[in-house]
Design a protein around this motif. Sequence first.
Motif, short mmCIF file in Angstrom:
data_model
loop_
_atom_site.label_atom_id
_atom_site.label_comp_id
_atom_site.label_asym_id
_atom_site.label_seq_id
_atom_site.Cartn_x
_atom_site.Cartn_y
_atom_site.Cartn_z
N VAL A 1 4.68 -5.09 -5.23
CA VAL A 1 4.96 -3.67 -5.48
C VAL A 1 3.70 -2.95 -5.93
CG1 VAL A 1 6.16 -2.07 -7.01
CG2 VAL A 1 7.43 -3.93 -5.94
N VAL A 2 2.96 -3.58 -6.84
CA VAL A 2 1.72 -2.96 -7.34
C VAL A 2 0.74 -2.75 -6.20
CG1 VAL A 2 -0.32 -3.33 -8.76
CG2 VAL A 2 1.94 -3.81 -9.70
N LEU A 3 0.60 -3.74 -5.34
CA LEU A 3 -0.32 -3.61 -4.19
C LEU A 3 0.14 -2.49 -3.26
CD1 LEU A 3 -1.07 -7.34 -3.30
CD2 LEU A 3 -2.54 -5.71 -4.50
N ARG A 4 1.43 -2.37 -3.11
CA ARG A 4 1.95 -1.31 -2.25
C ARG A 4 1.70 0.06 -2.86
NH1 ARG A 4 8.01 0.87 -1.67
NH2 ARG A 4 7.75 2.15 0.18
N LEU A 5 1.95 0.20 -4.17
CA LEU A 5 1.75 1.49 -4.84
C LEU A 5 0.28 1.89 -4.84
CD1 LEU A 5 4.17 1.14 -7.90
CD2 LEU A 5 4.51 2.46 -5.79
N ARG A 6 -0.59 0.91 -4.80
CA ARG A 6 -2.03 1.21 -4.74
C ARG A 6 -2.49 1.43 -3.30
NH1 ARG A 6 -5.53 -3.12 -7.83
NH2 ARG A 6 -7.12 -1.65 -7.09
N HIS A 7 -1.51 1.45 -2.37
CA HIS A 7 -1.80 1.66 -0.95
C HIS A 7 -2.78 0.62 -0.43
CE1 HIS A 7 0.29 5.47 -1.31
NE2 HIS A 7 -0.49 5.78 -2.33
N ILE B 1 0.14 -1.22 8.44
CA ILE B 1 1.54 -1.46 8.13
C ILE B 1 1.61 -2.25 6.84
CG2 ILE B 1 3.66 -2.58 8.89
CD1 ILE B 1 2.75 -2.19 11.75
N ASP B 2 2.32 -1.75 5.86
CA ASP B 2 2.36 -2.47 4.60
C ASP B 2 3.45 -3.54 4.65
OD1 ASP B 2 4.86 -1.29 4.09
OD2 ASP B 2 3.95 0.39 3.00
N ASP B 3 3.51 -4.35 3.58
CA ASP B 3 4.43 -5.47 3.56
C ASP B 3 5.89 -5.03 3.55
OD1 ASP B 3 2.61 -7.49 3.57
OD2 ASP B 3 2.26 -7.35 1.41
N TRP B 4 6.15 -3.78 3.35
CA TRP B 4 7.52 -3.30 3.23
C TRP B 4 8.03 -2.73 4.54
CZ3 TRP B 4 9.93 -3.97 -1.50
CH2 TRP B 4 9.09 -4.47 -2.50
N ILE C 1 1.36 -14.98 4.67
CA ILE C 1 2.27 -14.55 3.61
C ILE C 1 1.53 -13.64 2.64
CG2 ILE C 1 3.68 -16.63 3.79
CD1 ILE C 1 2.29 -17.67 1.26
N THR C 2 2.28 -12.96 1.78
CA THR C 2 1.69 -12.01 0.85
C THR C 2 1.21 -12.72 -0.43
OG1 THR C 2 3.78 -11.57 -0.32
CG2 THR C 2 3.30 -10.27 1.66
N LEU C 3 0.42 -12.01 -1.20
CA LEU C 3 -0.06 -12.54 -2.48
C LEU C 3 1.11 -12.78 -3.42
CD1 LEU C 3 -2.47 -13.30 -4.26
CD2 LEU C 3 -2.62 -10.91 -4.97
N GLY C 4 2.09 -11.89 -3.39
CA GLY C 4 3.27 -12.05 -4.24
C GLY C 4 4.04 -13.32 -3.91
N THR C 5 4.14 -13.64 -2.62
CA THR C 5 4.82 -14.86 -2.20
C THR C 5 4.07 -16.09 -2.70
OG1 THR C 5 5.63 -13.76 -0.20
CG2 THR C 5 5.67 -16.16 -0.21
N LEU D 1 9.92 -15.21 -9.08
CA LEU D 1 10.49 -14.07 -8.34
C LEU D 1 10.02 -12.75 -8.92
CD1 LEU D 1 12.53 -13.42 -6.05
CD2 LEU D 1 14.30 -13.32 -7.81
N ILE D 2 10.09 -12.61 -10.23
CA ILE D 2 9.69 -11.37 -10.90
C ILE D 2 8.20 -11.09 -10.67
CG2 ILE D 2 9.36 -10.26 -13.15
CD1 ILE D 2 11.88 -11.74 -14.10
N ALA D 3 7.38 -12.11 -10.91
CA ALA D 3 5.93 -11.92 -10.75
C ALA D 3 5.58 -11.63 -9.29
CB ALA D 3 5.19 -13.17 -11.22
N GLY D 4 6.22 -12.34 -8.37
CA GLY D 4 5.93 -12.14 -6.95
C GLY D 4 6.24 -10.73 -6.48
N PHE D 5 7.43 -10.24 -6.81
CA PHE D 5 7.79 -8.89 -6.42
C PHE D 5 6.92 -7.85 -7.12
CE2 PHE D 5 12.05 -10.26 -4.78
CZ PHE D 5 11.91 -9.69 -3.53
N ALA D 6 6.61 -8.09 -8.40
CA ALA D 6 5.78 -7.15 -9.15
C ALA D 6 4.40 -7.01 -8.52
CB ALA D 6 5.66 -7.60 -10.60
N ILE D 7 3.82 -8.12 -8.12
CA ILE D 7 2.48 -8.09 -7.50
C ILE D 7 2.52 -7.34 -6.18
CG2 ILE D 7 0.72 -9.53 -6.39
CD1 ILE D 7 1.31 -11.62 -8.60
#
Length: 367
Positions: free
Chosen positions: A133-139, A183-186, A83-87, A125-131
């Motif tokens: 998203v940040v990891l994704r934006l940082r590639h 492959i990213d989490d998205w 699972i992801t860090l956000g999860t 939920l907010i913190a999980g998605f935010a984390i």
Amino acid sequence: METFAEILPHAFEHAFIDTLKLVPFLFVTYLAMEALEHYASSKSIVAVRRAGTAGPVIGALLGVVPQCGFSAAAATLYSARVITLGTLFAVFLSTSDEMLPIMIAAQAPAGFIAEVLAIKALCGLIAGFAIDVVLRLRHHAVEAMRIRDLCERDHCGCDDESDAPSALFDVCQKHEESAASRIDDWGAEYSNEEERGAELACASDERHERDHAHEHEHGHDHAHAHNRSHEHAHGFGAIAKSSLVHTLQVTLFIFLVSLAFEIVIDGVGEDVLASFISANSNLSVVVSAIVGLIPNCAASVVLTELYLEGALSTGAMLAGLLVSAGVGLLVLFRANRPMHENFLIAAGLVACGVVFGFIVGVFGIAL
């Protein structure tokens, strides 16, 4: 003041019961991971990774269930990078631990309990998605699963069995690790035709193996059926054995640490802990968040009781209960590597608790 001889039996009993509740969650979690490692195809593993997009939603909802076993399971799954860090953050922040039973025992209004649970789930939920998203934006590339790494570190013996993964699985696993790292989490698609070709080749090999097995079955129906049944039973036995070894090792660790915390808390007294939290109202949010790190039910019990008695503000109560993830942190420190990452996660939990606690205080939200 109680002597050590008087404290020990009570502490032993509490630590034993609290740890025993986690065993089914840990065993099922390790069993699922071992099955994923041994039986899942490359495409199935990639599908699991892509499903991580919805992880914070599922994690926040599961965390609301009054059982810290889910936080232990989430820590285990994250340690293997299933699972992801956000999860992980979503589960930890929404976990209610002993809060719900205390509120019900105190006959708190059902509407109030529902609001607290909903706020905790929303914060997770907010913190999980935010984390994520940040990891994704940082590639930040998704790490390959580490299920086998956990086995090697715990010496569970799963690789010593004769039912080791086939050569086909090894080829597919190498492709999966290469592809998953890009492959990213998205659920981003493959970056070039070479990667896509590798997956098609892997899938082709799988079909070839199935076709060959089907043809062979026509000639040797009874013998092949017997061998396949025997191999499947042997394979499941190895997986169950490995899962049991993992579970016993982690359970022993949790019990010993929980026993130590029980002895300290019983020796010091929950009233001292309560006084420490409520001593300075201006710093109560920060103090509550730090107390929430204690991997023991006493933290959530004291925080909940202080709030119900009116000695703690809503923001301070929420800050502490958001951070309080039961024994989830213990499992994380036991299973996850590198170790410094665990300290960063713990600091991140405190930061989330403090931020959400201050937001509640600033806006004057009262439940």
